[in-house]
Design a protein around this motif. Structure first.
Motif, PDB file in Angstrom:
ATOM      1  N   VAL A 284       0.849  -1.185   0.000  1.00 21.60           N
ATOM      2  CA  VAL A 284       0.000   0.000   0.000  1.00 21.60           C
ATOM      3  C   VAL A 284       0.889   1.240   0.000  1.00 21.60           C
ATOM      4  O   VAL A 284       1.837   1.334   0.780  1.00 21.60           O
ATOM      5  N   THR A 285       0.582   2.188  -0.864  1.00 25.41           N
ATOM      6  CA  THR A 285       1.322   3.448  -0.947  1.00 25.41           C
ATOM      7  C   THR A 285       0.397   4.598  -0.589  1.00 25.41           C
ATOM      8  O   THR A 285      -0.730   4.674  -1.084  1.00 25.41           O
ATOM      9  N   GLU A 286       0.881   5.463   0.301  1.00 29.80           N
ATOM     10  CA  GLU A 286       0.113   6.653   0.682  1.00 29.80           C
ATOM     11  C   GLU A 286       0.561   7.829  -0.185  1.00 29.80           C
ATOM     12  O   GLU A 286       1.746   8.122  -0.283  1.00 29.80           O
ATOM     13  N   TRP A 287      -0.421   8.511  -0.808  1.00 26.93           N
ATOM     14  CA  TRP A 287      -0.141   9.654  -1.666  1.00 26.93           C
ATOM     15  C   TRP A 287      -0.741  10.912  -1.065  1.00 26.93           C
ATOM     16  O   TRP A 287      -1.765  10.864  -0.374  1.00 26.93           O
ATOM     17  N   ASN A 288      -0.104  12.043  -1.341  1.00 25.96           N
ATOM     18  CA  ASN A 288      -0.565  13.325  -0.809  1.00 25.96           C
ATOM     19  C   ASN A 288      -0.543  14.384  -1.903  1.00 25.96           C
ATOM     20  O   ASN A 288       0.403  14.444  -2.696  1.00 25.96           O
ATOM     21  N   ARG A 289      -1.590  15.176  -1.937  1.00 25.84           N
ATOM     22  CA  ARG A 289      -1.579  16.406  -2.736  1.00 25.84           C
ATOM     23  C   ARG A 289      -1.386  17.546  -1.760  1.00 25.84           C
ATOM     24  O   ARG A 289      -2.171  17.720  -0.821  1.00 25.84           O
ATOM     25  N   TYR A 290      -0.335  18.317  -1.948  1.00 25.13           N
ATOM     26  CA  TYR A 290       0.047  19.301  -0.939  1.00 25.13           C
ATOM     27  C   TYR A 290       0.590  20.555  -1.618  1.00 25.13           C
ATOM     28  O   TYR A 290       0.873  20.575  -2.817  1.00 25.13           O
ATOM     29  N   ILE A 291       0.729  21.598  -0.822  1.00 25.78           N
ATOM     30  CA  ILE A 291       1.326  22.859  -1.269  1.00 25.78           C
ATOM     31  C   ILE A 291       2.598  23.074  -0.460  1.00 25.78           C
ATOM     32  O   ILE A 291       2.524  23.250   0.761  1.00 25.78           O
ATOM     33  N   PRO A 292       3.755  23.069  -1.079  1.00 27.12           N
ATOM     34  CA  PRO A 292       5.000  23.319  -0.336  1.00 27.12           C
ATOM     35  C   PRO A 292       5.120  24.777   0.071  1.00 27.12           C
ATOM     36  O   PRO A 292       4.494  25.667  -0.519  1.00 27.12           O
ATOM     37  N   LEU A 293       5.921  25.009   1.078  1.00 29.89           N
ATOM     38  CA  LEU A 293       6.093  26.373   1.575  1.00 29.89           C
ATOM     39  C   LEU A 293       6.730  27.282   0.538  1.00 29.89           C
ATOM     40  O   LEU A 293       6.552  28.510   0.589  1.00 29.89           O
ATOM     41  N   SER A 294       7.447  26.717  -0.417  1.00 25.89           N
ATOM     42  CA  SER A 294       8.096  27.533  -1.442  1.00 25.89           C
ATOM     43  C   SER A 294       7.093  28.178  -2.391  1.00 25.89           C
ATOM     44  O   SER A 294       7.465  29.071  -3.163  1.00 25.89           O
ATOM     45  N   ARG A 295       5.823  27.743  -2.348  1.00 17.40           N
ATOM     46  CA  ARG A 295       4.804  28.327  -3.232  1.00 17.40           C
ATOM     47  C   ARG A 295       4.070  29.495  -2.562  1.00 17.40           C
ATOM     48  O   ARG A 295       3.003  29.892  -3.035  1.00 17.40           O
ATOM     49  N   PHE A 296       4.637  30.023  -1.490  1.00 20.30           N
ATOM     50  CA  PHE A 296       3.970  31.117  -0.762  1.00 20.30           C
ATOM     51  C   PHE A 296       3.754  32.330  -1.653  1.00 20.30           C
ATOM     52  O   PHE A 296       2.633  32.846  -1.761  1.00 20.30           O
ATOM     53  N   TRP A 297       4.808  32.801  -2.327  1.00 21.30           N
ATOM     54  CA  TRP A 297       4.672  34.014  -3.124  1.00 21.30           C
ATOM     55  C   TRP A 297       3.826  33.808  -4.375  1.00 21.30           C
ATOM     56  O   TRP A 297       3.027  34.695  -4.721  1.00 21.30           O
ATOM     57  N   PRO A 298       3.925  32.689  -5.085  1.00 18.76           N
ATOM     58  CA  PRO A 298       2.957  32.490  -6.175  1.00 18.76           C
ATOM     59  C   PRO A 298       1.509  32.526  -5.706  1.00 18.76           C
ATOM     60  O   PRO A 298       0.645  33.108  -6.381  1.00 18.76           O
ATOM     61  N   MET A 299       1.233  31.945  -4.539  1.00 17.87           N
ATOM     62  CA  MET A 299      -0.125  32.003  -4.004  1.00 17.87           C
ATOM     63  C   MET A 299      -0.514  33.442  -3.644  1.00 17.87           C
ATOM     64  O   MET A 299      -1.662  33.860  -3.855  1.00 17.87           O
ATOM     65  N   GLN A 300       0.439  34.193  -3.112  1.00 16.13           N
ATOM     66  CA  GLN A 300       0.161  35.589  -2.779  1.00 16.13           C
ATOM     67  C   GLN A 300      -0.212  36.388  -4.031  1.00 16.13           C
ATOM     68  O   GLN A 300      -1.175  37.171  -4.022  1.00 16.13           O
ATOM     69  N   PHE A 301       0.544  36.203  -5.100  1.00 17.98           N
ATOM     70  CA  PHE A 301       0.264  36.936  -6.326  1.00 17.98           C
ATOM     71  C   PHE A 301      -1.091  36.526  -6.914  1.00 17.98           C
ATOM     72  O   PHE A 301      -1.843  37.378  -7.413  1.00 17.98           O
ATOM     73  N   ILE A 302      -1.402  35.239  -6.874  1.00 18.63           N
ATOM     74  CA  ILE A 302      -2.683  34.777  -7.423  1.00 18.63           C
ATOM     75  C   ILE A 302      -3.849  35.370  -6.637  1.00 18.63           C
ATOM     76  O   ILE A 302      -4.803  35.917  -7.210  1.00 18.63           O
ATOM     77  N   GLU A 303      -3.772  35.269  -5.316  1.00 16.95           N
ATOM     78  CA  GLU A 303      -4.896  35.748  -4.508  1.00 16.95           C
ATOM     79  C   GLU A 303      -5.008  37.267  -4.559  1.00 16.95           C
ATOM     80  O   GLU A 303      -6.123  37.807  -4.669  1.00 16.95           O
ATOM     81  N   ALA A 304      -3.881  37.966  -4.482  1.00 16.30           N
ATOM     82  CA  ALA A 304      -3.928  39.423  -4.573  1.00 16.30           C
ATOM     83  C   ALA A 304      -4.449  39.865  -5.937  1.00 16.30           C
ATOM     84  O   ALA A 304      -5.140  40.895  -6.042  1.00 16.30           O
ATOM     85  N   GLY A 305      -4.163  39.088  -6.995  1.00 17.70           N
ATOM     86  CA  GLY A 305      -4.629  39.436  -8.335  1.00 17.70           C
ATOM     87  C   GLY A 305      -6.137  39.397  -8.448  1.00 17.70           C
ATOM     88  O   GLY A 305      -6.760  40.370  -8.929  1.00 17.70           O
ATOM     89  N   TRP A 306      -6.758  38.294  -8.005  1.00 14.02           N
ATOM     90  CA  TRP A 306      -8.212  38.249  -8.163  1.00 14.02           C
ATOM     91  C   TRP A 306      -8.923  39.154  -7.163  1.00 14.02           C
ATOM     92  O   TRP A 306     -10.035  39.648  -7.431  1.00 14.02           O
ATOM     93  N   LEU A 307      -8.290  39.435  -6.019  1.00 15.38           N
ATOM     94  CA  LEU A 307      -8.870  40.418  -5.102  1.00 15.38           C
ATOM     95  C   LEU A 307      -8.826  41.823  -5.699  1.00 15.38           C
ATOM     96  O   LEU A 307      -9.770  42.606  -5.533  1.00 15.38           O
ATOM     97  N   LEU A 308      -7.743  42.138  -6.408  1.00 17.21           N
ATOM     98  CA  LEU A 308      -7.656  43.447  -7.059  1.00 17.21           C
ATOM     99  C   LEU A 308      -8.715  43.585  -8.148  1.00 17.21           C
ATOM    100  O   LEU A 308      -9.353  44.644  -8.283  1.00 17.21           O
ATOM    101  N   VAL A 309      -8.924  42.523  -8.923  1.00 13.18           N
ATOM    102  CA  VAL A 309      -9.975  42.552  -9.949  1.00 13.18           C
ATOM    103  C   VAL A 309     -11.341  42.751  -9.302  1.00 13.18           C
ATOM    104  O   VAL A 309     -12.176  43.529  -9.797  1.00 13.18           O
ATOM    105  N   LEU A 310     -11.579  42.081  -8.184  1.00 15.56           N
ATOM    106  CA  LEU A 310     -12.848  42.234  -7.478  1.00 15.56           C
ATOM    107  C   LEU A 310     -13.015  43.666  -6.975  1.00 15.56           C
ATOM    108  O   LEU A 310     -14.117  44.250  -7.071  1.00 15.56           O
TER     109      LEU A 310
END
Length: 348
Positions: free
Chosen positions: A305-331
């Motif tokens: 049996v193999t356990e798999w995970n879908r996760y977000i690494p800490l190194s993706r902090f700034w890409p997530m910041q840009f994505i969320e700030a982008g759609w908030l600015l559009v809103l």
């Protein structure tokens, strides 16, 4: 005497041209000086508090980190330092974090909602909207000047709070992807502040009353925050891997800090989905009698049996910041456009 008659000329528009944008800054400042003075003053006072208290937190944390350890483990002095840090510094820091999370909606309610609703509620719009600036231009100037000022102040305040709260990330086992941390630093905090301000201005123009607009701003903003948290895990920054890659043999993360694990599933031999009842039985057996040398991952692997995970690494902090700030600015821009449309409709 001969009288010469001139042909009639078509009537020309005698209305004065609208004032240039640069001349609208001073009247906007005069009308909104209470907001443009009070909000920076409050943030400045809080910043001084965070700076003074933050220096103490960083001093206590440095003493805790540099505390010498006994060969057998943590010394009594180190344990006392850790206890004092958790009992004195963290409670006040936690209160500051809660207030930091409420700051955008408070700014939106007290600065955004009265921006246009006050003139409508008091009836002064009949005079103010007949001046040479134009109704829509007045609304745009107010929204742009006040909104930009609040966003810049919020960005600087978020940078200070990020420094202030940094020691708690280690002592309270948090990281930059934790919801209360992610929302209060980087680009997301000023973006949420700008959206809260735009929500308040829109609802103030919609309801034409200050108190109902402030109450509605609180409800809409809380719904927005919940929605942002729900969609944050769907940003295209995720990674998929097995626990054998994510963790070492004893369950310690290979990556710095703990990544944000979104979901977990199990596969059997050949990559086919594993029987959930079999996996549950193996998990129960391991939790009741863990192997002293084998991790859960390796124990499952021995059973195919193999356990798999879908996760977000800490190194993706700034890409997530840009994505969320982008759609908030559009809103925010959409809400500003809707507010200006309401001004035009009200004028009509």
């Amino acid at each position: 005497m001969t009288v010469r008659t001139m042909p009639a000329q078509p009537a020309q528009d005698t209305a004065p041209p609208p004032l240039p944008w640069r001349r609208m800054a001073w009247p906007t400042w005069r009308q909104q000086r209470a907001t443009l003075i009070s909000v920076p003053a409050v943030l400045a006072a809080v910043s001084i508090f965070l700076l003074i208290f933050g220096l103490k937190i960083h001093h206590d944390y440095a003493a805790l980190v540099n505390c010498p350890l006994n060969p057998g483990g943590q010394s009594g002095a180190c344990a006392k330092l850790f206890s004092n840090f958790n009992s004195t510094d963290w409670p006040l820091g936690n209160i500051c974090a809660i207030l930091m999370g409420l700051a955008p909606v408070l700014i939106g309610a007290f600065a955004g909602a009265p921006l246009l609703a006050r003139e409508l509620e008091n009836g002064t719009f009949r005079y103010a909207w007949t001046q040479g600036f134009g109704r829509e231009r007045q609304a745009i100037a107010k929204l742009a000047l006040v909104g930009a000022t609040l966003a810049v102040l919020a960005g600087a305040f978020a940078a200070l709070f990020a420094w202030f709260s940094q020691p708690f990330l280690y002592t309270e086992q948090m990281n930059v992807l934790t919801e209360t941390v992610f929302d209060t630093r980087g680009l997301v905090f000023p973006a949420f502040t700008l959206v809260a301000f735009a929500i308040g201005a829109f609802l103030g123009m919609l309801f034409r009353r200050i108190i109902p607009a402030m109450a509605a701003t609180l409800g809409v903003y809380l719904a927005l925050r919940l929605g942002a948290w729900a969609v944050r895990g769907q940003y295209p920054v995720t990674a998929v891997t097995g626990n054998a890659d994510l963790f070492n043999g004893y369950g310690t993360p290979r990556l710095p800090g703990f990544p944000w694990i979104l979901n977990t599933w199990y596969t059997g031999p050949g990559g086919k989905p594993a029987n959930q009842s079999v996996v549950s039985k193996l998990l129960d057996q391991y939790q009741s009698n863990p192997h002293p040398k084998l991790s859960l991952t390796r124990t499952l692997a021995q059973q195919g049996v193999t356990e798999w995970n879908r996760y977000i690494p800490l190194s993706r902090f700034w890409p997530m910041q840009f994505i969320e700030a982008g759609w908030l600015l559009v809103l925010a821009l959409a809400l500003v456009a809707a507010t200006v449309w309401l001004v035009r409709r009200r004028a009509a």
